[in-house]
Motif scaffolding. Structure first.
Motif, short mmCIF file in Angstrom:
data_model
loop_
_atom_site.label_atom_id
_atom_site.label_comp_id
_atom_site.label_asym_id
_atom_site.label_seq_id
_atom_site.Cartn_x
_atom_site.Cartn_y
_atom_site.Cartn_z
N ILE A 30 3.62 -25.68 27.60
CA ILE A 30 5.28 -25.91 27.69
C ILE A 30 5.84 -24.76 27.81
O ILE A 30 7.09 -24.15 27.99
N ALA A 31 4.67 -23.25 27.22
CA ALA A 31 5.73 -22.18 27.47
C ALA A 31 6.00 -21.72 28.30
O ALA A 31 6.55 -21.21 28.60
N ALA A 32 4.86 -21.74 28.89
CA ALA A 32 5.41 -21.57 30.91
C ALA A 32 6.62 -22.38 31.18
O ALA A 32 7.52 -22.22 31.84
N LEU A 33 6.46 -23.55 30.71
CA LEU A 33 7.54 -24.19 31.75
C LEU A 33 8.62 -24.43 30.35
O LEU A 33 10.08 -23.39 31.19
N THR A 34 8.98 -23.39 29.73
CA THR A 34 10.56 -23.06 28.72
C THR A 34 10.76 -21.75 29.70
O THR A 34 12.42 -21.38 29.52
N ALA A 35 9.85 -20.80 29.96
CA ALA A 35 9.97 -19.47 30.77
C ALA A 35 10.46 -20.00 31.71
O ALA A 35 11.54 -19.06 32.19
N LEU A 36 9.98 -20.74 32.25
CA LEU A 36 10.64 -21.20 34.10
C LEU A 36 12.19 -21.69 34.23
O LEU A 36 13.08 -21.51 34.81
N ILE A 37 12.32 -22.37 33.06
CA ILE A 37 13.44 -22.31 33.06
C ILE A 37 15.29 -21.66 32.43
O ILE A 37 15.72 -21.66 32.67
N THR A 38 14.64 -20.63 31.62
CA THR A 38 15.14 -19.85 30.65
C THR A 38 15.28 -18.70 32.12
O THR A 38 16.58 -18.44 32.54
N GLN A 39 14.59 -18.33 32.24
CA GLN A 39 14.78 -17.62 33.95
C GLN A 39 15.44 -18.21 35.04
O GLN A 39 16.37 -17.45 35.44
N LEU A 40 15.48 -19.32 35.18
CA LEU A 40 16.08 -19.73 36.36
C LEU A 40 17.25 -20.06 35.43
O LEU A 40 18.55 -20.04 36.27
N ILE A 41 17.38 -20.57 34.58
CA ILE A 41 19.14 -20.03 33.55
C ILE A 41 19.64 -18.69 34.22
O ILE A 41 21.54 -18.85 34.38
N ILE A 42 19.02 -18.03 33.81
CA ILE A 42 19.70 -16.51 33.78
C ILE A 42 19.67 -16.42 35.10
O ILE A 42 20.93 -15.67 35.70
N LEU A 43 19.21 -16.87 36.75
CA LEU A 43 19.39 -16.34 37.28
C LEU A 43 20.13 -16.93 38.00
O LEU A 43 21.30 -16.47 39.09
N ALA A 44 20.88 -18.41 37.48
CA ALA A 44 21.65 -18.80 38.15
C ALA A 44 23.02 -17.99 37.49
O ALA A 44 23.75 -18.19 38.40
N ALA A 45 23.23 -17.59 35.96
CA ALA A 45 24.23 -16.41 35.20
C ALA A 45 24.66 -15.10 36.34
O ALA A 45 25.90 -15.91 36.95
N VAL A 46 23.32 -14.92 37.26
CA VAL A 46 23.58 -13.88 37.95
C VAL A 46 24.26 -13.71 38.89
O VAL A 46 25.15 -13.24 39.16
N GLY A 77 27.33 -14.79 38.47
CA GLY A 77 28.08 -13.93 37.95
C GLY A 77 28.67 -12.96 39.68
O GLY A 77 29.74 -12.54 39.52
N GLY A 78 27.67 -12.93 40.34
CA GLY A 78 28.41 -12.22 41.99
C GLY A 78 28.84 -12.66 42.56
O GLY A 78 29.24 -11.94 42.89
N TRP A 79 29.04 -14.06 42.77
CA TRP A 79 29.61 -14.55 43.30
C TRP A 79 31.16 -14.39 42.52
O TRP A 79 32.25 -13.72 43.82
N ILE A 80 31.15 -14.40 41.87
CA ILE A 80 32.86 -14.03 40.76
C ILE A 80 33.24 -12.69 40.89
O ILE A 80 34.64 -13.02 41.34
N ALA A 81 32.29 -12.53 40.85
CA ALA A 81 32.86 -10.92 40.98
C ALA A 81 33.22 -10.74 42.62
O ALA A 81 34.05 -9.85 43.06
N VAL A 82 32.31 -10.73 43.53
CA VAL A 82 32.51 -10.88 44.80
C VAL A 82 33.90 -11.41 45.23
O VAL A 82 34.71 -10.95 45.87
N GLN A 83 34.32 -12.77 44.67
CA GLN A 83 35.61 -13.13 44.85
C GLN A 83 36.49 -12.17 45.03
O GLN A 83 37.78 -12.22 45.06
#
Length: 155
Positions: free
Chosen positions: A102-118, A121-127
């Motif tokens: 459960i802890a590993a799954l939570t860390a994976l979901i958190t990293q996916l959310i951060i990756l999506a935000a990055v 955000g990069g796409w917005i900055a490029v635009q």
């Protein structure tokens, strides 16, 4: 047998007849004892009852008790406790693995959310940054240096 005796009984205003039967014991002569010769002579036991009668019969051999099962070197309670401890450890290990998963799954979901935000955000900055290069249908953002003097905003 004797004749029944009739009595009158009164209860309140009614009188009822009650018959009382007295049992009479049956007397008979005892059956004659006929001797029988067995093939082999078994042991015979005789018992004299308090009223003087003699009862004769074959002696019974004493019943042999069942052989006692050998006692195991380790008691049943100790075996049950040991098995319970092994089961408890297995459950604890399984729960530890479950919490780790459960802890590993939570860390994976958190990293996916951060990756999506990055990425977003990069796409917005490029635009935003690429829109200043051409005037087509993009968004123009003018950034000026603002100065605040004496609590007043100057642009």
């Amino acid at each position: 047998m004797t004749e029944p005796t009739t009595h009158r009984r009164t209860a309140g205003h009614e009188t009822t007849a009650v018959q009382i039967h007295t049992p009479t014991p049956i007397t008979h002569a005892p059956a004659p004892v006929v001797p029988v010769q067995p093939g082999a002579l078994p042991s015979v036991a005789s018992i004299v009852l308090p009223d003087g009668r003699v009862i004769t019969g074959y002696a019974l051999s004493p019943a042999q008790p069942e052989p006692v099962a050998p006692k195991p070197p380790v008691s049943r309670a100790a075996v049950n406790l040991a098995l319970g401890g092994v089961g408890f450890l297995a459950v604890c290990g399984g729960l530890l693995l479950l919490t780790t998963f459960i802890a590993a799954l939570t860390a994976l979901i958190t990293q996916l959310i951060i990756l999506a935000a990055v990425i977003f955000g990069g796409w917005i900055a490029v635009q935003v940054l690429s829109a200043s290069g051409h005037r087509g249908g993009g968004t123009t953002v003018n950034i000026r240096k603002a100065v605040i003097k004496r609590n007043r905003f100057y642009s």
